[in-house]
Design a protein around this motif. Structure first.
Motif, PDB file in Angstrom:
ATOM      1  N   ALA A  59       0.823  -1.224   0.000  1.00  0.00           N
ATOM      2  CA  ALA A  59       0.000   0.000   0.000  1.00  0.00           C
ATOM      3  C   ALA A  59       0.851   1.266   0.000  1.00  0.00           C
ATOM      4  O   ALA A  59       2.016   1.243   0.396  1.00  0.00           O
ATOM      5  CB  ALA A  59      -0.911   0.014   1.217  1.00  0.00           C
ATOM      6  N   VAL A  60       0.251   2.353  -0.447  1.00  0.00           N
ATOM      7  CA  VAL A  60       0.830   3.670  -0.206  1.00  0.00           C
ATOM      8  C   VAL A  60       0.422   4.023   1.219  1.00  0.00           C
ATOM      9  O   VAL A  60      -0.764   4.002   1.554  1.00  0.00           O
ATOM     10  CB  VAL A  60       0.252   4.722  -1.182  1.00  0.00           C
ATOM     11  CG1 VAL A  60       0.867   6.090  -0.908  1.00  0.00           C
ATOM     12  CG2 VAL A  60       0.502   4.302  -2.622  1.00  0.00           C
ATOM     13  N   ARG A  61       1.409   4.297   2.059  1.00  0.00           N
ATOM     14  CA  ARG A  61       1.139   4.577   3.476  1.00  0.00           C
ATOM     15  C   ARG A  61       1.185   6.073   3.714  1.00  0.00           C
ATOM     16  O   ARG A  61       2.228   6.709   3.542  1.00  0.00           O
ATOM     17  CB  ARG A  61       2.181   3.886   4.350  1.00  0.00           C
ATOM     18  CG  ARG A  61       2.247   2.383   4.130  1.00  0.00           C
ATOM     19  CD  ARG A  61       3.455   1.781   4.819  1.00  0.00           C
ATOM     20  NE  ARG A  61       3.460   0.311   4.675  1.00  0.00           N
ATOM     21  CZ  ARG A  61       4.447  -0.468   5.100  1.00  0.00           C
ATOM     22  NH1 ARG A  61       5.509   0.067   5.685  1.00  0.00           N
ATOM     23  NH2 ARG A  61       4.381  -1.774   4.927  1.00  0.00           N
ATOM     24  N   ILE A  62       0.050   6.619   4.127  1.00  0.00           N
ATOM     25  CA  ILE A  62      -0.050   8.070   4.302  1.00  0.00           C
ATOM     26  C   ILE A  62      -0.452   8.388   5.738  1.00  0.00           C
ATOM     27  O   ILE A  62      -1.421   7.829   6.254  1.00  0.00           O
ATOM     28  CB  ILE A  62      -1.124   8.638   3.338  1.00  0.00           C
ATOM     29  CG1 ILE A  62      -0.827   8.241   1.886  1.00  0.00           C
ATOM     30  CG2 ILE A  62      -1.208  10.162   3.477  1.00  0.00           C
ATOM     31  CD1 ILE A  62      -2.002   8.494   0.942  1.00  0.00           C
ATOM     32  N   GLY A  63       0.287   9.269   6.373  1.00  0.00           N
ATOM     33  CA  GLY A  63      -0.092   9.751   7.705  1.00  0.00           C
ATOM     34  C   GLY A  63      -0.788  11.098   7.562  1.00  0.00           C
ATOM     35  O   GLY A  63      -0.375  11.915   6.740  1.00  0.00           O
ATOM     36  N   ILE A  64      -1.841  11.307   8.320  1.00  0.00           N
ATOM     37  CA  ILE A  64      -2.550  12.591   8.258  1.00  0.00           C
ATOM     38  C   ILE A  64      -2.736  13.117   9.670  1.00  0.00           C
ATOM     39  O   ILE A  64      -3.210  12.395  10.552  1.00  0.00           O
ATOM     40  CB  ILE A  64      -3.943  12.438   7.597  1.00  0.00           C
ATOM     41  CG1 ILE A  64      -3.772  12.103   6.124  1.00  0.00           C
ATOM     42  CG2 ILE A  64      -4.767  13.716   7.777  1.00  0.00           C
ATOM     43  CD1 ILE A  64      -4.997  12.366   5.283  1.00  0.00           C
ATOM     44  N   SER A  65      -2.342  14.363   9.871  1.00  0.00           N
ATOM     45  CA  SER A  65      -2.506  14.934  11.199  1.00  0.00           C
ATOM     46  C   SER A  65      -3.027  16.357  11.105  1.00  0.00           C
ATOM     47  O   SER A  65      -2.888  17.017  10.081  1.00  0.00           O
ATOM     48  CB  SER A  65      -1.160  14.919  11.927  1.00  0.00           C
ATOM     49  OG  SER A  65      -1.323  15.456  13.216  1.00  0.00           O
ATOM     50  N   GLY A  66      -3.598  16.827  12.163  1.00  0.00           N
ATOM     51  CA  GLY A  66      -4.082  18.196  12.220  1.00  0.00           C
ATOM     52  C   GLY A  66      -4.833  18.403  13.513  1.00  0.00           C
ATOM     53  O   GLY A  66      -5.335  17.449  14.104  1.00  0.00           O
ATOM     54  N   ALA A  67      -4.900  19.657  13.938  1.00  0.00           N
ATOM     55  CA  ALA A  67      -5.566  19.984  15.198  1.00  0.00           C
ATOM     56  C   ALA A  67      -7.050  19.634  15.111  1.00  0.00           C
ATOM     57  O   ALA A  67      -7.612  19.580  14.013  1.00  0.00           O
ATOM     58  CB  ALA A  67      -5.381  21.467  15.491  1.00  0.00           C
ATOM     59  N   PRO A  68      -7.687  19.414  16.261  1.00  0.00           N
ATOM     60  CA  PRO A  68      -9.133  19.156  16.243  1.00  0.00           C
ATOM     61  C   PRO A  68      -9.863  20.308  15.546  1.00  0.00           C
ATOM     62  O   PRO A  68      -9.532  21.474  15.766  1.00  0.00           O
ATOM     63  CB  PRO A  68      -9.508  19.108  17.732  1.00  0.00           C
ATOM     64  CG  PRO A  68      -8.236  18.750  18.437  1.00  0.00           C
ATOM     65  CD  PRO A  68      -7.129  19.358  17.618  1.00  0.00           C
ATOM     66  N   GLY A  69     -10.776  19.989  14.654  1.00  0.00           N
ATOM     67  CA  GLY A  69     -11.552  21.021  13.971  1.00  0.00           C
ATOM     68  C   GLY A  69     -10.948  21.509  12.670  1.00  0.00           C
ATOM     69  O   GLY A  69     -11.551  22.286  11.936  1.00  0.00           O
ATOM     70  N   VAL A  70      -9.743  21.058  12.361  1.00  0.00           N
ATOM     71  CA  VAL A  70      -9.072  21.517  11.138  1.00  0.00           C
ATOM     72  C   VAL A  70      -9.779  20.971   9.884  1.00  0.00           C
ATOM     73  O   VAL A  70      -9.659  21.529   8.797  1.00  0.00           O
ATOM     74  CB  VAL A  70      -7.574  21.121  11.161  1.00  0.00           C
ATOM     75  CG1 VAL A  70      -7.384  19.623  10.971  1.00  0.00           C
ATOM     76  CG2 VAL A  70      -6.782  21.873  10.107  1.00  0.00           C
ATOM     77  N   GLY A  71     -10.511  19.886  10.078  1.00  0.00           N
ATOM     78  CA  GLY A  71     -11.233  19.300   8.945  1.00  0.00           C
ATOM     79  C   GLY A  71     -10.725  17.929   8.533  1.00  0.00           C
ATOM     80  O   GLY A  71     -10.908  17.521   7.389  1.00  0.00           O
ATOM     81  N   LYS A  72     -10.119  17.224   9.481  1.00  0.00           N
ATOM     82  CA  LYS A  72      -9.544  15.909   9.156  1.00  0.00           C
ATOM     83  C   LYS A  72     -10.581  14.939   8.601  1.00  0.00           C
ATOM     84  O   LYS A  72     -10.396  14.356   7.541  1.00  0.00           O
ATOM     85  CB  LYS A  72      -8.893  15.271  10.398  1.00  0.00           C
ATOM     86  CG  LYS A  72      -7.564  15.875  10.783  1.00  0.00           C
ATOM     87  CD  LYS A  72      -6.942  15.160  11.970  1.00  0.00           C
ATOM     88  CE  LYS A  72      -7.790  15.261  13.233  1.00  0.00           C
ATOM     89  NZ  LYS A  72      -8.100  16.627  13.660  1.00  0.00           N
TER      90      LYS A  72
END
Ligand code: GDP
Length: 332
Positions: A59-72
């Motif tokens: 697989a392509v392994r992607i990490g996604i992060s962001g503050a609460p409410g950013v729109g994750k």
């Protein structure tokens, strides 16, 4: 309530053939087993992982992060649906160390990614509550391997941007994507430099309506900020994009950037994953050692005394640590 790691489900070891055939129930049971802390479950999970490992890595392994409410969740849903339309399958795993404290900003919210969750081409799995960031991340890594063995060709590992878990997630993926909001000004929304340095891709969310212009400004701010950071890879220069999960603008470009990153890393991806696996081994060892040290009765007895002595300044912390190590290593 989230399912507890040692729920009875884990007792039933799923069949490897079912997981490899992409049976989602079998995959879900495999992950429940992987997340369990019971020693017999751990042993069964290790055996299972050994059998799955030769089939992982695709697989392509992607990490996604962001503050609460950013729109994750809104982003992941739009992005995931876009990928499914393009013929991909996608697994979404969450690392949420904050859930132990807050009751769960990723967990417990059943309405998250409703459309994506309904699609047979997707698999969404929150992390168990009540574990330290490192523990959750390690089990998430194993869950990621199980998803790959089940045939998902994109794995997204989501983490809430509270600082502890980003590095752990960046250490298990090919590309780390940081989501930020429009606006925020000079302080770059207080996003720590260390987290910025982890990001191969920064994506400004909510670039629509009245937020479109602020989103363009934020994009320019981050481009300037990133250009000041020391390059962390000779193969890839971090990029900043803007998108709207509401109207879909820029979502395709995010995937294009990920594809470009994959192409740029073709020759070094195996090395990167190898280094990540080695680091993981040492983390596991460190945790296992700490766990057996804490479980050791004689160490515990001495530790209580030494903690008091350290608090009272009667012995230095390093000398006390040496003593404890001595007790531990001298056991039968
Ligand atoms: P999370 O906490 O990071 O998962 O954030 P959510 O995905 O729950 O989004 C937080 C809020 O931002 C919600 O009210 C969303 O409707 C809103 N939001 C998310 N993405 C967009 C977008 O692309 N455009 C606009 N205008 N609002 C958005």
């Amino acid at each position: 309530m989230a399912k507890q790691p040692d729920s009875p489900d884990a007792d039933e070891t799923p069949r490897v053939a079912d997981i490899l055939a992409g049976d989602r129930r079998a995959l879900a049971r495999a992950i429940t087993l992987i997340e369990s802390t019971r020693p017999d479950h751990r042993a069964a999970a290790e055996t299972l992982l050994e059998e799955l490992l030769p089939h992982a890595g695709g697989a392509v392994r992607i990490g996604i992060s962001g503050a609460p409410g950013v729109g994750k969740s809104t982003f992941i849903e739009a992005f995931g649906l876009h990928l499914i339309e393009a013929g991909h399958t996608i697994a979404v795993l969450a690392v949420d160390p904050s859930s132990a404290l807050s009751g769960g900003s990723i967990l417990g919210d059943k309405t998250r990614m409703e459309l994506l969750a309904k699609r047979p081409e997707s698999f969404i799995r929150p992390s168990p509550a009540g574990q330290a960031a490192g523990g959750v991340a390690r089990r998430t890594r194993e869950a990621m391997l199980a998803c790959e063995a089940a045939g998902f060709d994109i794995v997204l590992v989501e983490t809430v941007g509270v600082g502890q878990s980003e590095a752990a997630v960046a250490d298990m993926v090919d590309l780390f994507l940081l989501l930020i909001q429009p606006g925020g000004g000079d302080d770059l929304q207080g996003i720590k430099r260390g987290i910025m340095e982890l990001a191969e891709l920064v994506v400004v969310t909510k670039a629509d309506g009245v937020l479109e212009a602020p989103a363009r400004h934020t994009k320019a701010d981050y481009e300037a900020a990133l250009s000041l950071l020391r390059a962390t890879s000779p193969h890839w220069k971090p990029r900043v994009l803007a998108c709207s999960a509401l109207n879909g603008d820029g979502i395709a470009e995010v995937w294009e950037a990920i594809v470009a990153h994959k192409a740029a890393l073709t020759d070094v991806l195996a090395d990167k994953r190898g280094a990540q696996a080695r680091a993981w081994m040492w983390h596991e060892l460190q945790d296992e050692l700490m766990a057996s040290l804490r479980a050791d009765g004689r160490v515990a007895k001495q530790a209580a005394k030494l903690e008091e002595a350290v608090s009272d300044g009667k012995i230095s912390p390093s000398a006390a640590a040496q003593k404890l190590l001595g007790v531990f290593l001298a056991r039968d």
